[in-house]
Write a protein that holds these residues in place. Structure first.
Motif, PDB file in Angstrom:
ATOM      1  N   ILE A 103       0.762  -1.031  -0.029  1.00 15.22           N
ATOM      2  CA  ILE A 103       0.012   0.010  -0.017  1.00 15.22           C
ATOM      3  C   ILE A 103       0.754   1.250   0.142  1.00 15.22           C
ATOM      4  N   ARG A 115      -3.797   6.149  -1.484  1.00 15.86           N
ATOM      5  CA  ARG A 115      -2.964   5.581  -0.266  1.00 15.86           C
ATOM      6  C   ARG A 115      -2.667   6.330   0.876  1.00 15.86           C
ATOM      7  N   ASN A 119      -1.958   4.624   4.633  1.00 14.13           N
ATOM      8  CA  ASN A 119      -0.529   3.731   4.355  1.00 14.13           C
ATOM      9  C   ASN A 119       0.069   4.042   5.767  1.00 14.13           C
TER      10      ASN A 119
END
Lengths: 474, 175
Positions: A103, A115, A119
């Protein structure tokens, strides 16, 4: 008419179509909202979960102590099933770690804007999963206090590690992966630690975050190096993810055992790793989103994207199963055929069909756009996939070992309570790490969300401008 | 002792415009402090691109060569061990560790490179003592002009005010 109109319709701008942020707020408010989990006192739910996880971690400590004092004989594995929980848990945990890197790194390289909201949590998950994974190779050494024999240092024994052995590959791969993940995570955290330092009211918080942020001032020079370095680390982490789980699969594929000696293993393992990791991201993200009220930044678009990834990686895994069984049959070798047959009809059939249901059938739900954005459905599916992926590693490892070439040496496997304590203990350790992370570090990357909001605003202003001009032209 | 004049702007676009105007009127020792990376600011301030990729390449190659040499030396030269008649210098078996070591060396050098290139870690900096400058990591877009002497301070303050800075501050301290 001053400027030519853009050729593509403006509604196709990906930043406008997907609501990656559900509301617009001034930067200061946005930052404070994202820092709220670390600036306010935790609720009862947090304490309760910490209690459960801490109890499980104590159980882990007990199981490790017993393993150290008595030896690996306290585990259920023995000849012929010489590997069991130690490796199953290792492969499971390290696979979970992979989605975090996927990711944060791969999606960064591909410029996927969604993302940014997930993340940080995914990376934290990676770190704690790797810590759990790294425990197992150490514990199953038999004499864990001699782990440094795996490092090539010039000892007076003139003893070098055997570099042709997958065990040494594993050690280097895990160490590298853990180190690179920590560096990537910390580099990404630096600007947010500075935000936390500057937002905090209490002096002690300012000091702690001030030390951790290393004096970050957000200078143009800082950002220039930071962005380059962050992108480079992402570029390095991407092949690293693939290589680490490839090496994990070599542990099996380089052996001569039917059911293990297969060239499909590296891609099949990598796909399984990403699949299980995505499931774990969803299992953690959905409750955290609810508990910390992150609906504005972790939107339905994010859940939708993660569910799509889960479906795609689930299809890769299903393809892996088909390949495995097809080549077991196509090899014509009775041993290979047997290794696959006992999965479908033998003593491991219940586990195999559970794996099939959890990993192949459950993800098919997400062909439906409506189910992809139902948090409860997604969460239950993610938990089932976690279970399925653990069982998959169980059958991959235990079943070929228990019935190999010589029927007179066949024996089946049952875990002991120490095995089970190690598994549940690492779940507790993982949960504890994640809970503490949610409490002490910004769980959403603040600077990235602010940057995203700025881009969205610019994009919306542009779209508005153009539609006004088009209206005028008509 | 160094001196700076700091000016805060409310939006990144205004800050970039102000930086452009300041450079045009002869203030060349500029820096910007922002809560997130702002486009165009590198070009306006005339910053060269980062040379971290070169560092990463060199470190990665170094790590790979080092790891391969260690494996070859230990397995084929210093302590040859015949395992099932396999070659002592078994290149394919050395690839995994060689690759991982390349990544490890490159990643380590990138991280240290960023830290060193940014002049971190440092816990104190004259700017960090200013209460108003805390907004630099929250919602303020600051320009910092390095100046000499009190005339420089006055000129920079005047220029920043004229460009519409919401807050203008003079700082001095060790850079």
């Amino acid at each position: 008419m001053s400027e030519p109109l853009p050729l593509a319709p403006v509604t196709a701008d990906p930043l406008v179509v997907h609501p990656l942020l559900e509301e617009r707020r001034p930067d200061a408010q946005l930052g404070e909202a994202l820092l709220r989990p670390v600036l306010t006192a935790p609720g009862m739910g947090w304490w309760a979960l910490v209690g459960v996880c801490a109890a499980l971690t104590v159980l882990l400590a007990v199981a490790i102590t017993i393993t150290f004092v008595t030896g690996v004989g306290t585990w259920g594995n023995n000849i012929p099933v010489a590997w069991a929980f130690g490796i199953i848990n290792f492969v499971w945990w390290i696979g979970i770690g992979h989605a975090g890197t996927l990711i944060s790194a791969i999606l960064l390289l591909f410029g996927m804007k969604w993302r940014s909201s997930v993340n940080r949590m995914a990376e934290a998950m990676t770190l704690f999963a790797l810590v759990c994974a790294a425990l197992f190779p150490l514990l199953h050494l038999g004499r864990p206090w001699k782990f440094y024999y795996l490092v090539p240092y010039p000892s007076s024994l003139r003893m070098w590690p055997q570099f042709r052995s997958p065990l040494t590959w594993d050690v280097v791969a895990i160490t590298t992966y853990l180190t690179v993940s920590v560096l990537f995570w910390y580099l990404g955290l630096l600007p947010d630690l500075a935000t936390a330092r500057d937002t905090a009211k209490q002096v002690w918080r300012r000091r702690v975050w001030g030390l951790l942020s290393l004096g970050w001032r957000g200078s143009a020079r800082h950002w220039r190096h930071w962005r380059t370095g962050y992108l480079l680390l992402a570029g390095l982490a991407t092949p690293l993810v693939v290589s680490v789980h490839t090496i994990v699969s070599f542990d099996f594929a380089v052996a001569q055992l039917p059911g293990w000696h297969s060239t499909v293993f590296p891609p099949y393992f990598v796909a399984g790793a990403i699949f299980s990791g995505l499931a774990m991201v969803l299992s953690l993200l959905i409750p955290a989103r609810r508990a910390l009220h992150l609906h504005a930044v972790v939107t339905q678009a994010h859940l939708d994207a993660l569910a799509r990834l889960l479906l795609v990686s689930g299809l890769f895994v299903a393809y892996g199963y088909v390949q495995e069984h097809f080549f077991g049959w196509y090899s014509g070798s009775p041993y290979e055929m047997h290794a696959m047959n006992i999965l479908r009809t033998g003593p491991y059939a219940p586990a195999f069909w559970t794996v099939f249901a959890c990993n192949v059938l459950v993800p098919q739900l997400f062909w439906s756009a409506r189910l992809r954005t139902q948090p409860v459905v997604l969460w239950c599916a993610a938990l089932l996939v976690n279970v399925g992926m653990w069982l998959e590693r169980f059958i991959i490892i235990v079943s070929p070992l228990s019935e190999d070439f010589l029927p007179s040496s066949w024996r089946h496997y049952a875990p002991t309570w120490v095995d089970l304590s190690l598994l549940s203990g690492t779940v507790g350790l993982f949960g504890l790490g994640f809970l503490l992370f949610l409490r002490f570090l910004p769980p959403i990357p603040i600077s990235e969300v602010k940057e995203l909001q700025h881009e969205l605003e610019a994009s919306e202003a542009f779209a508005h401008d153009v539609s006004a001009r088009e209206g005028g032209a008509r | 002792m160094s001196r700076w004049v700091l000016g805060e702007f409310r939006s990144p676009e205004r800050m970039v415009e102000a930086a452009r105007a300041l450079r045009a009127s002869g203030f060349l020792r500029l820096d910007a402090h922002t809560p997130y990376p702002v486009e165009d600011v590198d070009a306006v301030l005339g910053l060269p691109t980062s040379r971290l990729p070169l560092l990463a390449l060199l470190a990665g190659v170094g790590g790979a060569v080092g790891a391969y040499v260690v494996q070859w030396f230990t397995q084929a030269v210093d302590w040859p061990l015949n395992v099932g008649g396999r070659p002592l210098h078994s290149g394919p078996a050395f690839i995994p560790i060689t690759f991982e070591s390349a990544v490890l060396a490159a990643a380590g050098s990138i991280f240290l490179g960023v830290i060193v290139a940014c002049g971190l870690p440092r816990v104190t900096h004259p700017f960090l003592h200013l209460e108003a400058f805390r907004s630099a990591s929250i919602d303020g877009f600051w320009l910092a002009v390095a100046v000499d002497g009190s005339e420089g301070v006055d000129a920079a303050e005047g220029a920043l005010r004229q460009l519409g800075a919401a807050v203008v501050l003079a700082v001095e301290g060790r850079r």
